[in-house]
Scaffold this motif. Structure first.
Motif, PDB file in Angstrom:
ATOM      1  N   VAL A  46     -28.140  61.427 -63.268  1.00 26.39           N
ATOM      2  CA  VAL A  46     -29.143  61.739 -64.288  1.00 26.39           C
ATOM      3  C   VAL A  46     -28.964  60.782 -65.464  1.00 26.39           C
ATOM      4  CG1 VAL A  46     -29.248  64.179 -63.639  1.00 26.39           C
ATOM      5  CG2 VAL A  46     -27.637  63.446 -65.417  1.00 26.39           C
TER       6      VAL A  46
ATOM      7  N   ALA B 115     -38.976  70.476 -71.098  1.00 26.85           N
ATOM      8  CA  ALA B 115     -38.404  69.513 -72.046  1.00 26.85           C
ATOM      9  C   ALA B 115     -38.170  70.142 -73.420  1.00 26.85           C
ATOM     10  CB  ALA B 115     -39.317  68.289 -72.157  1.00 26.85           C
TER      11      ALA B 115
ATOM     12  N   ALA C 128     -30.306  60.250 -69.830  1.00 20.30           N
ATOM     13  CA  ALA C 128     -31.099  60.659 -70.988  1.00 20.30           C
ATOM     14  C   ALA C 128     -30.941  59.580 -72.060  1.00 20.30           C
ATOM     15  CB  ALA C 128     -30.650  62.020 -71.512  1.00 20.30           C
TER      16      ALA C 128
ATOM     17  N   ALA D 236     -35.259  62.404 -70.528  1.00 23.02           N
ATOM     18  CA  ALA D 236     -34.225  62.819 -69.572  1.00 23.02           C
ATOM     19  C   ALA D 236     -34.803  62.972 -68.168  1.00 23.02           C
ATOM     20  CB  ALA D 236     -33.607  64.138 -70.039  1.00 23.02           C
ATOM     21  N   GLU D 237     -34.090  62.444 -67.188  1.00 21.30           N
ATOM     22  CA  GLU D 237     -34.626  62.437 -65.813  1.00 21.30           C
ATOM     23  C   GLU D 237     -33.493  62.278 -64.806  1.00 21.30           C
ATOM     24  OE1 GLU D 237     -36.960  58.880 -65.110  1.00 21.30           O
ATOM     25  OE2 GLU D 237     -35.565  57.667 -66.274  1.00 21.30           O
ATOM     26  N   THR D 238     -33.846  62.519 -63.559  1.00 28.02           N
ATOM     27  CA  THR D 238     -32.938  62.287 -62.452  1.00 28.02           C
ATOM     28  C   THR D 238     -33.290  60.943 -61.846  1.00 28.02           C
ATOM     29  OG1 THR D 238     -32.865  64.662 -62.055  1.00 28.02           O
ATOM     30  CG2 THR D 238     -32.119  63.239 -60.248  1.00 28.02           C
TER      31      THR D 238
ATOM     32  N   MET E 144     -35.265  72.604 -73.393  1.00 31.58           N
ATOM     33  CA  MET E 144     -33.986  71.890 -73.309  1.00 31.58           C
ATOM     34  C   MET E 144     -33.630  71.250 -74.651  1.00 31.58           C
ATOM     35  SD  MET E 144     -32.686  72.368 -70.409  1.00 31.58           S
ATOM     36  CE  MET E 144     -33.479  73.906 -70.036  1.00 31.58           C
TER      37      MET E 144
ATOM     38  N   ALA F 194     -35.590  64.267 -74.626  1.00 32.04           N
ATOM     39  CA  ALA F 194     -36.045  65.124 -73.524  1.00 32.04           C
ATOM     40  C   ALA F 194     -37.423  64.709 -73.009  1.00 32.04           C
ATOM     41  CB  ALA F 194     -36.087  66.580 -73.983  1.00 32.04           C
TER      42      ALA F 194
ATOM     43  N   ARG G 151     -29.465  68.022 -68.237  1.00 35.12           N
ATOM     44  CA  ARG G 151     -30.071  67.607 -66.975  1.00 35.12           C
ATOM     45  C   ARG G 151     -29.075  67.762 -65.803  1.00 35.12           C
ATOM     46  NH1 ARG G 151     -35.460  66.892 -65.353  1.00 35.12           N
ATOM     47  NH2 ARG G 151     -35.294  65.926 -63.325  1.00 35.12           N
TER      48      ARG G 151
ATOM     49  N   TRP H 156     -37.073  73.019 -65.382  1.00 31.20           N
ATOM     50  CA  TRP H 156     -36.882  72.046 -66.473  1.00 31.20           C
ATOM     51  C   TRP H 156     -38.080  72.100 -67.405  1.00 31.20           C
ATOM     52  CZ3 TRP H 156     -32.987  69.144 -68.286  1.00 31.20           C
ATOM     53  CH2 TRP H 156     -33.284  68.150 -69.207  1.00 31.20           C
TER      54      TRP H 156
ATOM     55  N   TYR I  53     -29.113  71.325 -64.915  1.00 29.40           N
ATOM     56  CA  TYR I  53     -30.362  71.588 -64.190  1.00 29.40           C
ATOM     57  C   TYR I  53     -30.222  71.195 -62.715  1.00 29.40           C
ATOM     58  CZ  TYR I  53     -34.852  69.832 -62.399  1.00 29.40           C
ATOM     59  OH  TYR I  53     -35.915  69.518 -61.614  1.00 29.40           O
ATOM     60  N   GLU I  54     -29.600  70.058 -62.458  1.00 30.18           N
ATOM     61  CA  GLU I  54     -29.456  69.574 -61.080  1.00 30.18           C
ATOM     62  C   GLU I  54     -28.667  70.558 -60.215  1.00 30.18           C
ATOM     63  OE1 GLU I  54     -30.494  67.012 -59.138  1.00 30.18           O
ATOM     64  OE2 GLU I  54     -31.903  66.545 -60.746  1.00 30.18           O
TER      65      GLU I  54
END
Ligand code: GLA
Length: 381
Positions: A23, A149, A25, A376-378, A152, A177, A137, A147, A140-141
């Motif tokens: 992940v 934003a 951010a 923020a992302e995978t 979070m 986010a 994140r 999720w 979250y995974e």
């Protein structure tokens, strides 16, 4: 090697398998709308390319085991035994986010992973928010909650306010986010509604790091917040966001000079930020640049959060024909400025501002051109 590859490879080496996910951010730079977030106002940041990455996999127990490549150490904690920090170190950001998410009812699972980031620490580009949102994140995974934003961002801000004891507003967490690639994000810090806008055509954003950090930022920041709250109380509203420019013009003499100046900054900065949105949507770099210049003057003279180094680098930037406008960015008292620059002249701009700043201050700046990245992302798988 990219940071994504670095944390992935180190994960392999430490844990003997590929990570289940990676992940990221980002940090942020604020184009305009400074010291307005804790007044329920408007901010206009963009997420930058520099970010915190975590490569991780779930654990069967409720432990978090994390290795920081930047701090070169390993720390662990149990989700049902969170210890309040005595002297804050990097792991306390992870613990704080875990605490805050659990406080909000999220059912968290443990994980193990490798953390590394390239947002410079302490330069005002929100390395803390990047670490917090990357942590959220990661949870979250492995935990399988939805999720959102804004939710979070609020949880991470609460971690910072209530666990780490730093009284920041919502801007940094929200943009980390919710950032949008190639666009800046107007955030209404009361409703947390966002609207993205592209940079004007043929412009780039340049980050001008003065390479100075001043102590006492926290106490000065808290003092500004209190002054703003007192001014809002005087007008009988919950936040300065609710004082219209005309009302202020009519009644400003009621305030003592210092509080008047603080309120004038916030009220005028909110107006400038909304005008900046219109300018950006119209592709009008000239107006946007002028608003940035006016913002700096207001932060310097009315809000008193600039510094000689920031004033020097902003003056160097604004002296270039290639620059539409420059201003300090973030909390102030040192750290970074931001400039909007003609894309085809940016190399010359960087060289000239670097030289000008060195002449003026005998200090070396760090100047980087940045695009706008996603929040923020995978990034793996
Ligand atoms: C710091 C805080 C933000 C915001 C800015 C000033 O970055 O973390 O919440 O208040 O200062 O705009």
């Amino acid at each position: 090697m990219s940071l994504k590859e670095i944390v992935g490879q180190r994960f392999q080496a430490e844990f003997g398998a590929d990570p289940a996910s990676i992940v990221r951010a980002p940090g942020r730079v604020n184009l305009i709308g400074e010291h307005t977030d804790y007044n329920d106002g408007f901010v206009f940041p963009m997420a930058i390319e520099r970010a915190t990455f975590i490569a991780l996999r779930p654990r069967a127990d409720n432990k978090v085991v994390a290795i920081s490549l930047d701090m070169d150490n390993r720390r662990a904690f149990a989700l049902d035994d969170l210890q309040r920090p005595t002297e804050t170190e990097w792991i306390d950001y992870l613990i704080g986010v875990a605490w805050s998410l659990q406080e909000r009812g999220y059912d968290l699972r443990g994980w193990e992973g490798v953390v590394s980031g390239d947002v410079p620490i302490g330069s005002g580009l929100s390395s803390s928010a990047a670490l917090e949102l990357a942590t959220a994140r990661a949870f979250y995974e492995v935990s399988g909650f939805a999720w959102d934003a804004a939710a979070m961002a609020l949880a991470c801000q609460a971690a910072e306010n209530e666990w780490l004891g730093v009284k920041c507003g919502i801007m940094d967490q929200m943009i980390s986010a919710a950032g949008v690639a190639d666009r800046a994000l107007l955030i209404d810090c009361r409703s947390l509604e966002t609207a993205s806008a592209p940079l004007p055509p043929d412009t780039v954003v340049v980050i001008l790091d003065t390479n100075t950090r001043r102590g006492l930022v926290d106490s000065a920041y808290n003092e500004r917040r209190e002054q703003c709250e007192a001014a809002a109380r005087h007008f009988g509203v919950s936040a300065l966001r609710d004082v219209a420019g005309e009302t202020f013009a009519r009644r400003e003499q009621e305030l003592a000079p210092l509080m008047r100046a603080r309120a004038r900054h916030v009220i005028s900065e909110n107006e400038r930020t909304l005008r900046a949105r219109d300018a950006m949507n119209a592709g009008d770099a000239v107006t946007l640049g002028q608003l940035m210049i006016a913002s700096h003057i207001s932060l310097r003279d009315d809000f008193a959060v600039s510094s000689p180094a920031l004033d020097a680098i902003v003056a160097c930037a604004n002296a270039q024909d290639s620059c539409y406008g420059a201003r300090m960015t973030g909390a102030g008292f040192g750290g970074c400025a931001v400039a909007l620059v003609k894309a085809d002249q940016v190399e010359q701009f960087v060289a000239r501002v670097g030289a000008c700043y060195q002449d003026a201050t005998e200090n070396e700046s760090i100047i980087t051109v940045t695009g706008a990245s996603r929040g923020a992302e995978t990034v793996f798988p």
